[in-house]
Motif scaffolding. Structure first.
Motif: not given
Length: 79
Positions: A46-50, A56-58, A72, A76
């Motif tokens: 979720f941190t990685w923004s899989d 577009q990763a948060w 970040n 993943s």
């Protein structure tokens, strides 16, 4: 599985270099990889923004809001 640590299961260093910058963080196309980060993120996929691209990763979106690079260090697909 051949490219993983036999004890921890983490990807090998060669695999990590393919998807990480020189600090070991997810690449952020909005900022130079040489720029010192103002914030660091740690966590899971979720941190990685899989499921999104690097821009577009948060963490990258947060960096744009803050006006500085956010490193970040999410992992993943661990486990």
């Amino acid at each position: 599985l051949v490219d993983r640590d036999p004890l921890l299961g983490w990807p090998s260093q060669s695999h990590l270099r393919e998807r990480h910058d020189t600090l070991g963080a997810r690449p952020d196309p909005n900022f130079s990889p040489d720029q010192t980060p103002c914030v660091s993120l740690y966590g899971d996929s979720f941190t990685w923004s899989d499921r999104v691209s690097d821009d577009q990763a948060w963490g990258a979106r947060l960096g744009l809001k803050l006006g500085c690079r956010v490193a970040n260090f999410g992992v993943s697909g661990y486990g």
